[in-house]
Scaffold this motif. Structure first.
Motif, PDB file in Angstrom:
ATOM      1  N   ASN A 132       0.857  -1.177   0.000  1.00 36.75           N
ATOM      2  CA  ASN A 132       0.000   0.000   0.000  1.00 36.75           C
ATOM      3  C   ASN A 132       0.900   1.237   0.000  1.00 36.75           C
ATOM      4  OD1 ASN A 132      -2.039   1.817   0.184  1.00 36.75           O
ATOM      5  ND2 ASN A 132      -2.703   1.238   2.234  1.00 36.75           N
ATOM      6  N   LEU A 133       1.295   1.686  -1.178  1.00 37.44           N
ATOM      7  CA  LEU A 133       2.207   2.812  -1.266  1.00 37.44           C
ATOM      8  C   LEU A 133       1.977   3.581  -2.556  1.00 37.44           C
ATOM      9  CD1 LEU A 133       4.768   2.239  -3.470  1.00 37.44           C
ATOM     10  CD2 LEU A 133       5.205   0.464  -1.801  1.00 37.44           C
ATOM     11  N   ALA A 138       8.592   8.104  -1.850  1.00 36.42           N
ATOM     12  CA  ALA A 138       7.568   7.070  -1.680  1.00 36.42           C
ATOM     13  C   ALA A 138       6.795   7.337  -0.397  1.00 36.42           C
ATOM     14  CB  ALA A 138       8.191   5.674  -1.654  1.00 36.42           C
ATOM     15  N   TRP A 139       5.486   7.132  -0.461  1.00 40.36           N
ATOM     16  CA  TRP A 139       4.612   7.309   0.690  1.00 40.36           C
ATOM     17  C   TRP A 139       4.016   5.948   1.042  1.00 40.36           C
ATOM     18  CZ3 TRP A 139       5.072  10.349  -3.526  1.00 40.36           C
ATOM     19  CH2 TRP A 139       5.414  11.700  -3.318  1.00 40.36           C
ATOM     20  N   HIS A 140       4.390   5.411   2.190  1.00 38.59           N
ATOM     21  CA  HIS A 140       3.965   4.082   2.624  1.00 38.59           C
ATOM     22  C   HIS A 140       2.898   4.218   3.722  1.00 38.59           C
ATOM     23  CE1 HIS A 140       7.307   1.863   0.621  1.00 38.59           C
ATOM     24  NE2 HIS A 140       7.890   3.043   0.739  1.00 38.59           N
ATOM     25  N   HIS A 156      -0.520   4.865  11.083  1.00 38.13           N
ATOM     26  CA  HIS A 156       0.912   4.597  10.979  1.00 38.13           C
ATOM     27  C   HIS A 156       1.314   4.633   9.506  1.00 38.13           C
ATOM     28  CE1 HIS A 156       4.645   3.375  12.859  1.00 38.13           C
ATOM     29  NE2 HIS A 156       4.819   2.488  11.897  1.00 38.13           N
ATOM     30  N   HIS A 157       2.107   5.630   9.140  1.00 38.40           N
ATOM     31  CA  HIS A 157       2.582   5.779   7.773  1.00 38.40           C
ATOM     32  C   HIS A 157       3.926   6.494   7.800  1.00 38.40           C
ATOM     33  CE1 HIS A 157       1.225   9.950   8.172  1.00 38.40           C
ATOM     34  NE2 HIS A 157       0.113   9.446   8.672  1.00 38.40           N
ATOM     35  N   CYS A 158       4.613   6.521   6.675  1.00 36.95           N
ATOM     36  CA  CYS A 158       5.928   7.157   6.610  1.00 36.95           C
ATOM     37  C   CYS A 158       6.202   7.602   5.188  1.00 36.95           C
ATOM     38  CB  CYS A 158       7.027   6.217   7.103  1.00 36.95           C
ATOM     39  SG  CYS A 158       7.352   4.799   6.024  1.00 36.95           S
ATOM     40  N   PRO A 217       9.330  -0.918   4.774  1.00 35.96           N
ATOM     41  CA  PRO A 217       9.976   0.356   5.134  1.00 35.96           C
ATOM     42  C   PRO A 217       9.797   0.758   6.591  1.00 35.96           C
ATOM     43  CG  PRO A 217       7.891   0.799   4.080  1.00 35.96           C
ATOM     44  CD  PRO A 217       8.053  -0.707   4.081  1.00 35.96           C
ATOM     45  N   PHE A 218       8.989   0.043   7.375  1.00 38.35           N
ATOM     46  CA  PHE A 218       8.678   0.463   8.742  1.00 38.35           C
ATOM     47  C   PHE A 218       9.742  -0.076   9.702  1.00 38.35           C
ATOM     48  CE2 PHE A 218       4.725   0.522   6.370  1.00 38.35           C
ATOM     49  CZ  PHE A 218       4.300   1.818   6.613  1.00 38.35           C
TER      50      PHE A 218
END
Length: 524
Positions: free
Chosen positions: A131-132, A159-161, A167-169, A328-329
């Motif tokens: 989901n990005l 990139a947006w995850h 909770h996202h980054c 990526p987390f």
């Protein structure tokens, strides 16, 4: 790219199989067709770069009336060479189920300032798997000076995850480097210098990595000498964990063409690293390598090789971008450490069976130390390392069948875990098997149909507290349709995860469910 047969037994004895490029200065600045085939001179296209967005591969325009060339394999590697598109410039726009746009624009082979330049710009919404949302900008040039070729390149990828609603980054990745190549009458030189930067927005996690690759090959009548080297300097920061990590390695090797189609390759690998490992692992590696292959026939070319049984082991580089590619987390304050391969025994065969059918089989047994795995820590992950020896067997099979109007490729991978009593399957986080068939069909001169299936066997994962969770069999079926309205104007439709299966990958990063994308593309 000039196509080549699958089996290197069919090629002229003494040809350098891993040479990809040549620029040879002669009196009239001409390269004969025989010399071009010998060195496999490449065509200038940005698609030969390592694309940061793997999802773009499925969105490439396809040429309708074509006869697919056989897959090209390097003689000592399973990696496939990517073929570029049949056009120079393209623009592609679409919209997916989440109502986010897809955009890709590419310009290729543009003369500028005594060179040839290529660039592409893209934005990819959540389409497959994770989901990005990803963006990418790539710029590559090519300059020819005498017998030298210089290829500078630049890439930036935000990139947006999203893990959950809370909770996202955001992640930034950049790469700048240059690829230098030179070829003479009997030798080739190939060098790459790259600087990769990766960092998180509003998080104290980043890595600056500088790598240098160099390869020199000297060709003689029945043998060639090859010297390759890899060096890496990385500065890794993750909260209180701050590391400067070094790897310096060199591998001289000699390849002899023996009786008829028999080939013998021997080499010696030397490496130094400063990565502290507990229990202690030597910082210096020195071990031999031997491989022998025999082209018995075009349909059967067996080979066998062995590496190891020396001082220390082979350090396997592990950097931040390797972890980010999976999930990526990353949790804060965790260090990175390289795995080490102490022994490897491998073998297999490859060949062509008839004009349309080819295959590849590869089996490898490896003994590893300090093997990394990923464990779940709340809504983040962290690396963990196996303190004991770890044995891994990997079997890869590939069958490729091609005709003018359709082709089928089936790739299967099996992981028979054996001899790992204290280290069960979850140490490696791989399913027992993977199956990836691909089918392409041209029912009409204006229609192209594609279908892909990803089938992964069951496995287990553990969280930070040691709790085990089974991961069932995962399946993902996708189809695509391209309709050529005009010669350069295409309408496309793509549907992924048609069975709408909940596909949670091994680090608990939720994948997308059913997704549909439609759009238009123009090429010129």
């Amino acid at each position: 790219m000039i196509s080549a047969p699958l089996s290197h037994a069919e090629t002229k004895a003494g040809a350098i199989k891993d040479a990809e490029f040549v620029i040879e200065k002669q009196k009239k600045n001409r390269v004969t067709q025989a010399q071009r085939l010998f060195f496999k001179a490449s065509t200038p296209t940005i698609k030969r770069l390592n694309k940061p967005l793997k999802t773009l591969n499925a969105l490439k325009l396809k040429a309708i009336l074509f006869h697919p060339a056989p897959q090209l394999y390097l003689p000592f590697c399973l990696k496939q060479k990517e073929r570029g598109p049949s056009f120079h410039h393209y623009c592609k726009i679409g919209v997916c189920t989440s109502l986010l746009p897809y955009l890709a624009v590419g310009l290729d082979q543009i003369p500028f300032s005594k060179g040839i330049w290529s660039t592409d710009l893209s934005f990819v919404p959540p389409l497959w798997r994770k989901n990005l949302k990803e963006g990418s900008f790539t710029l590559q040039g090519r300059y020819d000076v005498g017998s030298w070729r210089f290829q500078p390149h630049l890439n930036y990828q935000p990139a947006w995850h999203k893990y959950s609603h809370s909770h996202h980054c955001m992640l930034h990745q950049g790469k700048i480097g240059v690829w230098v190549k030179r070829a003479g009458e009997s030798s080739i030189q190939d060098g790459q210098v790259n600087v990769k930067i990766i960092g998180y927005h509003n998080k104290d996690i980043n890595e600056k990595l500088c790598t240098f690759h160099y390869k020199w090959v000297k060709q003689l009548d029945n043998w060639f000498l090859k010297v390759s080297s890899y060096h890496a300097i990385a500065r890794y920061v993750n909260g209180t964990a701050r590391q400067t990590r070094l790897i310096f390695s060199a591998t001289p090797s000699l390849c002899l063409h023996l009786y008829k189609a028999m080939q013998l390759k021997v080499g010696l690998r030397m490496a130094y690293h400063n990565d502290p490992v507990s229990p202690p692992i030597l910082n210096f590696d020195l071990y031999p390598m031997v491989k022998i292959g025999y082209g018995m026939s075009p349909c059967f070319t067996p080979y066998i090789g062995i590496q190891g049984m020396g001082v220390g082991g082979s350090v396997v580089p592990l950097h931040l971008h390797d972890l980010v590619a999976k999930n990526p987390f990353i949790a804060s304050n965790w260090k990175l450490s390289h795995p080490h391969q102490y022994f490897k025994l491998y073998g297999g065969s490859k060949g062509t069976i008839g004009p349309n059918l080819s295959y590849r089989l590869h089996i490898a047994y490896r003994q590893l130390k300090n093997q990394s795995r990923i464990v779940k820590d709340g809504q983040q992950i962290r690396p963990a390392y196996n303190p004991q020896d770890y044995n891994l067997v990997k079997v890869i099979g590939l069958v490729d069948y091609r005709l003018p109007k359709y082709y089928i490729t089936i790739k299967g991978t099996c992981y028979p875990y054996v001899g790992n009593g204290p280290a069960p399957i979850w140490w490696y986080h791989k399913p027992r098997y993977k199956l990836k068939p691909t089918f392409t069909y041209i029912p009409h001169s204006k229609v192209l149909l594609t279908s892909k299936l990803h089938l992964n066997g069951a496995t287990f994962v553990k969280d930070i507290n040691g709790h085990s969770m089974p991961i069932p069999v995962r399946i993902n079926l996708s189809v695509g349709i391209d309709y050529f309205i005009f010669k350069k104007f295409v309408a496309f439709l793509m549907a992924t995860n048609l069975l709408n299966r909940t596909d949670i990958c091994y680090t608990q990063y939720p994948d997308q469910k059913f997704n549909l994308m439609v759009g238009l593309a123009y090429k010129w």
